[in-house]
Scaffold this motif. Structure first.
Motif, PDB file in Angstrom:
ATOM      1  N   VAL A   1      -1.940   9.880   5.098  1.00  0.00           N
ATOM      2  CA  VAL A   1      -3.129  10.604   5.001  1.00  0.00           C
ATOM      3  C   VAL A   1      -4.150  10.130   5.910  1.00  0.00           C
ATOM      4  CG1 VAL A   1      -4.830  11.877   3.391  1.00  0.00           C
ATOM      5  CG2 VAL A   1      -2.211  11.793   3.085  1.00  0.00           C
ATOM      6  N   ARG A   2      -4.528   8.786   5.790  1.00  0.00           N
ATOM      7  CA  ARG A   2      -5.643   8.106   6.445  1.00  0.00           C
ATOM      8  C   ARG A   2      -5.430   8.382   7.938  1.00  0.00           C
ATOM      9  NH1 ARG A   2      -6.793   2.822   2.769  1.00  0.00           N
ATOM     10  NH2 ARG A   2      -7.804   3.967   0.882  1.00  0.00           N
TER      11      ARG A   2
ATOM     12  N   ARG B   1      -6.093  11.853   8.836  1.00  0.00           N
ATOM     13  CA  ARG B   1      -7.601  12.386   9.042  1.00  0.00           C
ATOM     14  C   ARG B   1      -8.178  11.624  10.251  1.00  0.00           C
ATOM     15  NH1 ARG B   1      -9.238  10.092   3.831  1.00  0.00           N
ATOM     16  NH2 ARG B   1      -8.137  11.663   2.926  1.00  0.00           N
ATOM     17  N   ALA B   2      -7.837  10.500  10.538  1.00  0.00           N
ATOM     18  CA  ALA B   2      -8.672  10.093  11.811  1.00  0.00           C
ATOM     19  C   ALA B   2      -8.333  10.762  12.884  1.00  0.00           C
ATOM     20  CB  ALA B   2      -8.030   8.350  11.905  1.00  0.00           C
ATOM     21  N   LEU B   3      -6.895  11.118  13.124  1.00  0.00           N
ATOM     22  CA  LEU B   3      -6.437  11.931  14.227  1.00  0.00           C
ATOM     23  C   LEU B   3      -7.070  13.379  14.148  1.00  0.00           C
ATOM     24  CD1 LEU B   3      -4.765  12.394  16.738  1.00  0.00           C
ATOM     25  CD2 LEU B   3      -2.710  13.120  15.286  1.00  0.00           C
ATOM     26  N   LEU B   4      -7.208  13.839  13.041  1.00  0.00           N
ATOM     27  CA  LEU B   4      -7.889  15.261  12.941  1.00  0.00           C
ATOM     28  C   LEU B   4      -9.309  15.229  13.311  1.00  0.00           C
ATOM     29  CD1 LEU B   4      -7.723  18.270  12.199  1.00  0.00           C
ATOM     30  CD2 LEU B   4      -8.285  17.357   9.860  1.00  0.00           C
ATOM     31  N   LYS B   5     -10.063  14.095  12.860  1.00  0.00           N
ATOM     32  CA  LYS B   5     -11.549  13.940  13.271  1.00  0.00           C
ATOM     33  C   LYS B   5     -11.619  13.531  14.682  1.00  0.00           C
ATOM     34  CE  LYS B   5     -15.502  11.151  12.196  1.00  0.00           C
ATOM     35  NZ  LYS B   5     -15.824   9.822  11.424  1.00  0.00           N
TER      36      LYS B   5
ATOM     37  N   MET C   1       0.782  -1.082  -0.111  1.00  0.00           N
ATOM     38  CA  MET C   1      -0.074   0.055  -0.094  1.00  0.00           C
ATOM     39  C   MET C   1       0.912   1.142   0.139  1.00  0.00           C
ATOM     40  SD  MET C   1      -3.344   0.787   2.314  1.00  0.00           S
ATOM     41  CE  MET C   1      -4.705   0.756   1.203  1.00  0.00           C
ATOM     42  N   ASP C   2       0.445   2.406  -0.632  1.00  0.00           N
ATOM     43  CA  ASP C   2       1.150   3.339  -0.586  1.00  0.00           C
ATOM     44  C   ASP C   2       1.282   4.190   0.697  1.00  0.00           C
ATOM     45  OD1 ASP C   2       2.262   5.769  -1.702  1.00  0.00           O
ATOM     46  OD2 ASP C   2       0.081   6.814  -2.278  1.00  0.00           O
ATOM     47  N   LEU C   3       2.281   4.617   1.133  1.00  0.00           N
ATOM     48  CA  LEU C   3       2.796   5.437   2.230  1.00  0.00           C
ATOM     49  C   LEU C   3       2.106   6.598   2.356  1.00  0.00           C
ATOM     50  CD1 LEU C   3       5.542   3.654   3.214  1.00  0.00           C
ATOM     51  CD2 LEU C   3       6.147   5.925   3.619  1.00  0.00           C
ATOM     52  N   GLY C   4       1.881   7.311   1.373  1.00  0.00           N
ATOM     53  CA  GLY C   4       1.121   8.659   1.459  1.00  0.00           C
ATOM     54  C   GLY C   4      -0.101   8.297   1.791  1.00  0.00           C
ATOM     55  N   LEU C   5      -0.801   7.377   1.180  1.00  0.00           N
ATOM     56  CA  LEU C   5      -2.405   7.056   1.309  1.00  0.00           C
ATOM     57  C   LEU C   5      -2.289   6.576   2.895  1.00  0.00           C
ATOM     58  CD1 LEU C   5      -4.929   6.930   0.067  1.00  0.00           C
ATOM     59  CD2 LEU C   5      -4.497   4.462  -0.358  1.00  0.00           C
ATOM     60  N   ILE C   6      -1.652   5.773   3.231  1.00  0.00           N
ATOM     61  CA  ILE C   6      -1.612   5.336   4.641  1.00  0.00           C
ATOM     62  C   ILE C   6      -1.700   6.653   5.768  1.00  0.00           C
ATOM     63  CG2 ILE C   6      -0.549   3.927   6.472  1.00  0.00           C
ATOM     64  CD1 ILE C   6       0.153   1.920   4.195  1.00  0.00           C
TER      65      ILE C   6
ATOM     66  N   GLN D   1       6.607  10.635  10.721  1.00  0.00           N
ATOM     67  CA  GLN D   1       6.958  11.908  10.088  1.00  0.00           C
ATOM     68  C   GLN D   1       6.127  12.484   9.082  1.00  0.00           C
ATOM     69  OE1 GLN D   1      10.862  12.066   8.359  1.00  0.00           O
ATOM     70  NE2 GLN D   1      10.927  14.119   8.117  1.00  0.00           N
ATOM     71  N   PHE D   2       5.503  11.478   8.413  1.00  0.00           N
ATOM     72  CA  PHE D   2       4.396  11.598   7.082  1.00  0.00           C
ATOM     73  C   PHE D   2       3.105  11.851   7.877  1.00  0.00           C
ATOM     74  CE2 PHE D   2       7.647   8.911   5.255  1.00  0.00           C
ATOM     75  CZ  PHE D   2       8.227   9.644   4.357  1.00  0.00           C
ATOM     76  N   ILE D   3       2.929  11.175   8.862  1.00  0.00           N
ATOM     77  CA  ILE D   3       1.447  11.389   9.393  1.00  0.00           C
ATOM     78  C   ILE D   3       1.515  12.828  10.134  1.00  0.00           C
ATOM     79  CG2 ILE D   3       0.029  10.716  11.360  1.00  0.00           C
ATOM     80  CD1 ILE D   3       1.184   7.772  10.915  1.00  0.00           C
TER      81      ILE D   3
END
Length: 178
Positions: free
Chosen positions: A8-9, A12-16, A1-6, A91-93
């Motif tokens: 971002v998900r 997004r969950a943390l932001l929510k 799976m794509d690191l960027g996609l993971i 770091q990406f998260i």
């Protein structure tokens, strides 16, 4: 799976979750600090990726990198990321969370470089100018760059206004060479 996609998900969950628990400002500050620490201390990503470190040691290190957060949600999120074996993308998260928070809250980053220190009044006027152009709140950072000789460089969004003496002299020099 794509690191960027993971990443971002997760962000997004943390932001929510941070919005639901009304801790988004604190989590934003923690993620900004963490993202900056990854840049300031390049060894951090290598250390976090080290399989010899236990999850507890990585948790301690990441919490210290957030500035020893007082935010329980940030602490729980770090524990979740470690439990899921995603410490290598922390770091990406963090960067993705910062970006998503800024979009959600219409925050614009602006950077001002001047040849000499500005008065608070002048800095405030420039901040209001950028806010009026972007229709958003502005996170303003100002720095002194003596290489500019005079004038200023203002950057925000995709815009760059270079009113420095250095650029003007460079333009004159390139015109003389033609």
């Amino acid at each position: 799976m794509d690191l960027g996609l993971i990443s971002v998900r997760y962000a997004r969950a943390l932001l929510k979750a941070s919005n639901q628990e009304k801790q988004s400002e604190q989590v934003y500050a923690d993620m900004q600090t963490l993202a900056a620490e990854y840049i300031n201390v390049p060894e951090l990503s290598v250390t976090i990726a080290n399989p010899m470190l236990s999850k507890e040691q990585k948790e301690t290190l990441l919490i210290a990198a957030t500035g020893s957060t007082k935010c329980d949600l940030t602490r729980r999120f770090i524990q979740l990321v470690l439990k899921e074996g995603r410490s290598g993308i922390m770091q990406f998260i963090a960067n993705s969370f910062v970006t998503q928070y800024r979009v959600q809250n219409n925050l614009i980053q602006a950077k001002l470089s001047t040849a000499a220190a500005l008065s608070p009044e002048t800095e405030s006027k420039l901040r209001k100018l950028v806010e009026s152009k972007t229709n958003g709140k502005v996170e303003f950072s100002a720095s002194v760059d003596e290489d500019l000789i005079g004038g200023f460089v203002l950057e925000y969004d995709t815009y760059r206004l270079d009113a420095s003496v250095k650029r003007q002299l460079s333009t004159i020099l390139s015109n003389l060479k033609q």
